[in-house]
Design a protein around this motif. Structure first.
Motif, PDB file in Angstrom:
ATOM      1  N   VAL B  44       0.841  -1.207   0.000  1.00 21.44           N
ATOM      2  CA  VAL B  44       0.000   0.000   0.000  1.00 21.44           C
ATOM      3  C   VAL B  44       0.871   1.250   0.000  1.00 21.44           C
ATOM      4  O   VAL B  44       0.565   2.234  -0.682  1.00 21.44           O
ATOM      5  N   MET B  45       1.963   1.214   0.765  1.00 21.43           N
ATOM      6  CA  MET B  45       2.765   2.436   0.937  1.00 21.43           C
ATOM      7  C   MET B  45       3.636   2.754  -0.276  1.00 21.43           C
ATOM      8  O   MET B  45       3.867   3.929  -0.575  1.00 21.43           O
ATOM      9  N   ALA B  46       4.127   1.737  -0.959  1.00 19.45           N
ATOM     10  CA  ALA B  46       5.025   1.991  -2.093  1.00 19.45           C
ATOM     11  C   ALA B  46       4.351   2.820  -3.201  1.00 19.45           C
ATOM     12  O   ALA B  46       4.958   3.796  -3.683  1.00 19.45           O
ATOM     13  N   PRO B  47       3.100   2.519  -3.599  1.00 20.04           N
ATOM     14  CA  PRO B  47       2.466   3.378  -4.606  1.00 20.04           C
ATOM     15  C   PRO B  47       2.235   4.803  -4.120  1.00 20.04           C
ATOM     16  O   PRO B  47       2.278   5.744  -4.931  1.00 20.04           O
ATOM     17  N   LEU B  48       2.013   4.983  -2.817  1.00 16.72           N
ATOM     18  CA  LEU B  48       1.840   6.346  -2.282  1.00 16.72           C
ATOM     19  C   LEU B  48       3.107   7.160  -2.529  1.00 16.72           C
ATOM     20  O   LEU B  48       3.048   8.326  -2.945  1.00 16.72           O
ATOM     21  N   ILE B  49       4.254   6.536  -2.264  1.00 20.17           N
ATOM     22  CA  ILE B  49       5.538   7.228  -2.476  1.00 20.17           C
ATOM     23  C   ILE B  49       5.707   7.569  -3.959  1.00 20.17           C
ATOM     24  O   ILE B  49       6.066   8.701  -4.313  1.00 20.17           O
ATOM     25  N   ALA B  50       5.430   6.590  -4.818  1.00 17.72           N
ATOM     26  CA  ALA B  50       5.618   6.803  -6.264  1.00 17.72           C
ATOM     27  C   ALA B  50       4.706   7.918  -6.764  1.00 17.72           C
ATOM     28  O   ALA B  50       5.142   8.820  -7.496  1.00 17.72           O
ATOM     29  N   PHE B  51       3.446   7.883  -6.338  1.00 17.72           N
ATOM     30  CA  PHE B  51       2.493   8.899  -6.800  1.00 17.72           C
ATOM     31  C   PHE B  51       2.878  10.282  -6.285  1.00 17.72           C
ATOM     32  O   PHE B  51       2.850  11.267  -7.026  1.00 17.72           O
ATOM     33  N   GLY B  52       3.234  10.353  -5.001  1.00 19.23           N
ATOM     34  CA  GLY B  52       3.599  11.641  -4.403  1.00 19.23           C
ATOM     35  C   GLY B  52       4.822  12.248  -5.062  1.00 19.23           C
ATOM     36  O   GLY B  52       4.850  13.446  -5.370  1.00 19.23           O
ATOM     37  N   LYS B  75      -4.835  14.135  -4.807  1.00 20.74           N
ATOM     38  CA  LYS B  75      -3.481  14.071  -4.243  1.00 20.74           C
ATOM     39  C   LYS B  75      -3.419  14.459  -2.773  1.00 20.74           C
ATOM     40  O   LYS B  75      -2.494  14.039  -2.085  1.00 20.74           O
ATOM     41  N   TYR B  76      -4.394  15.213  -2.275  1.00 22.80           N
ATOM     42  CA  TYR B  76      -4.396  15.475  -0.832  1.00 22.80           C
ATOM     43  C   TYR B  76      -4.564  14.156  -0.069  1.00 22.80           C
ATOM     44  O   TYR B  76      -4.040  13.987   1.020  1.00 22.80           O
ATOM     45  N   LEU B  77      -5.310  13.211  -0.673  1.00 20.10           N
ATOM     46  CA  LEU B  77      -5.481  11.899  -0.027  1.00 20.10           C
ATOM     47  C   LEU B  77      -4.145  11.157   0.034  1.00 20.10           C
ATOM     48  O   LEU B  77      -3.854  10.458   1.005  1.00 20.10           O
ATOM     49  N   VAL B  78      -3.326  11.328  -1.012  1.00 18.54           N
ATOM     50  CA  VAL B  78      -2.019  10.656  -1.042  1.00 18.54           C
ATOM     51  C   VAL B  78      -1.135  11.167   0.093  1.00 18.54           C
ATOM     52  O   VAL B  78      -0.520  10.375   0.820  1.00 18.54           O
ATOM     53  N   PHE B  79      -1.121  12.485   0.291  1.00 13.57           N
ATOM     54  CA  PHE B  79      -0.216  13.026   1.312  1.00 13.57           C
ATOM     55  C   PHE B  79      -0.750  12.786   2.727  1.00 13.57           C
ATOM     56  O   PHE B  79       0.047  12.587   3.651  1.00 13.57           O
ATOM     57  N   VAL B  80      -2.067  12.776   2.892  1.00 13.49           N
ATOM     58  CA  VAL B  80      -2.603  12.356   4.196  1.00 13.49           C
ATOM     59  C   VAL B  80      -2.285  10.877   4.414  1.00 13.49           C
ATOM     60  O   VAL B  80      -1.965  10.453   5.533  1.00 13.49           O
TER      61      VAL B  80
END
Lengths: 139, 144
Positions: B44-52, B75-80
């Motif tokens: 779950v966390m790896a795509p968050l890093i890539a997207f951010g 993208k606010y959801l990604v950073f939260v």
């Protein structure tokens, strides 16, 4: 009209309190869970609270982005909007934390479930409040 | 480069790099254990890093010709999510009684990621509003 809205908001608040306290009441006589909860450091409860707040914040921003789109009517009652989101997030986060802990969910997943359910709880309560309150902007 | 957004982009890259560093450390700790919950968390966390990181590079740091408008919406959801991920590791450290000074980095980075999410939301809202006003100007009679 104002009395009716106040009554509905109080009813919603009480429902949220019951929702948040229900796991405590249900498991009050369960010594194994009580022992398990007592073993959790108090800092972990604080972190759970912060995680619930983050989920609620995500829910607030998500709903806000829809209300504040260009051409949308905007947020009619900003204070009620934020309060509903936060209360919904906290209640759902606390509920899922207790349920997840009692079910023996792995540590890392508990926090993930808390964040996701706080997000869902915030959106649910906010949309419920949105239906209760009148559309017209107050004077 | 969009100078106003450059600082925000740098902050976004910082929170992504910080979570990537955390994941690297945790991966070393959990490597070989094969616990499904940890694997799920990593997935779950790896795509968050890539997207951010991609959002920071394309929308904030590269010149204005490069833009990914479809990524604006969520993208606010990604950073939260990145902030929540740091809290997950902090919770893990507290539960396992591995709380040392370096664990407080998680809390600090979660705070920065939350700030980035809120600031980015504000910037997006202001930009969208400005664009809408530019595309639909108020007639002079209506404004007076």
């Amino acid at each position: 009209m104002k009395m009716k809205i106040q009554f509905q908001l109080r009813l919603l608040r009480d429902l949220l309190l019951v929702l948040g306290l229900w796991p405590c009441l249900a498991y009050a006589n369960n010594p194994s869970l009580a022992h398990e909860l007592a073993a959790i450091p108090s800092l972990a409860y604080l972190i759970t609270f912060v995680s619930s707040s983050l989920g609620a914040l995500a829910g607030t921003l998500h709903r806000m982005s829809k209300h504040l789109e260009p051409g949308a009517p905007g947020i009619m009652h900003p204070k009620v909007f934020v309060a509903a989101n936060l209360l919904g997030g906290w209640a759902a986060g606390w509920f899922s934390f207790l349920t997840g802990t009692s079910a023996g969910t792995p540590t890392l997943l508990v926090q993930g479930i808390v964040v996701v359910s706080a997000f869902g709880g915030a959106a649910f309560v906010e949309s419920a409040v949105d239906r209760l309150l009148p559309r017209a902007k107050p004077d | 480069m969009k100078s106003a957004a450059a600082w925000l982009g740098a902050a976004k890259l910082f929170v992504c790099a910080s979570l990537a560093w955390t994941l690297t450390q945790q991966f070393e700790a959990y490597a070989g254990l094969g616990v499904w919950s940890e694997i799920l968390v990593f997935l779950v966390m790896a795509p968050l890093i890539a997207f951010g990181a991609a959002d920071a590079l394309i929308n904030d740091l590269l010149p204005e010709d490069y833009e990914a408008p479809k990524s604006r919406g969520m993208k606010y959801l990604v950073f939260v999510g990145i902030a929540a991920s740091q809290m997950v590791w902090l919770y893990d450290a507290v539960i396992a009684y591995r709380l040392d000074f370096s664990a407080f980095r998680y809390a600090l980075d979660a705070l920065v990621a939350t700030g980035v999410a809120m600031l980015d939301f504000k910037v997006q809202y202001t930009t969208a509003r400005q664009r809408h006003e530019d595309e639909n100007p108020i007639p002079a009679e209506a404004s007076t």
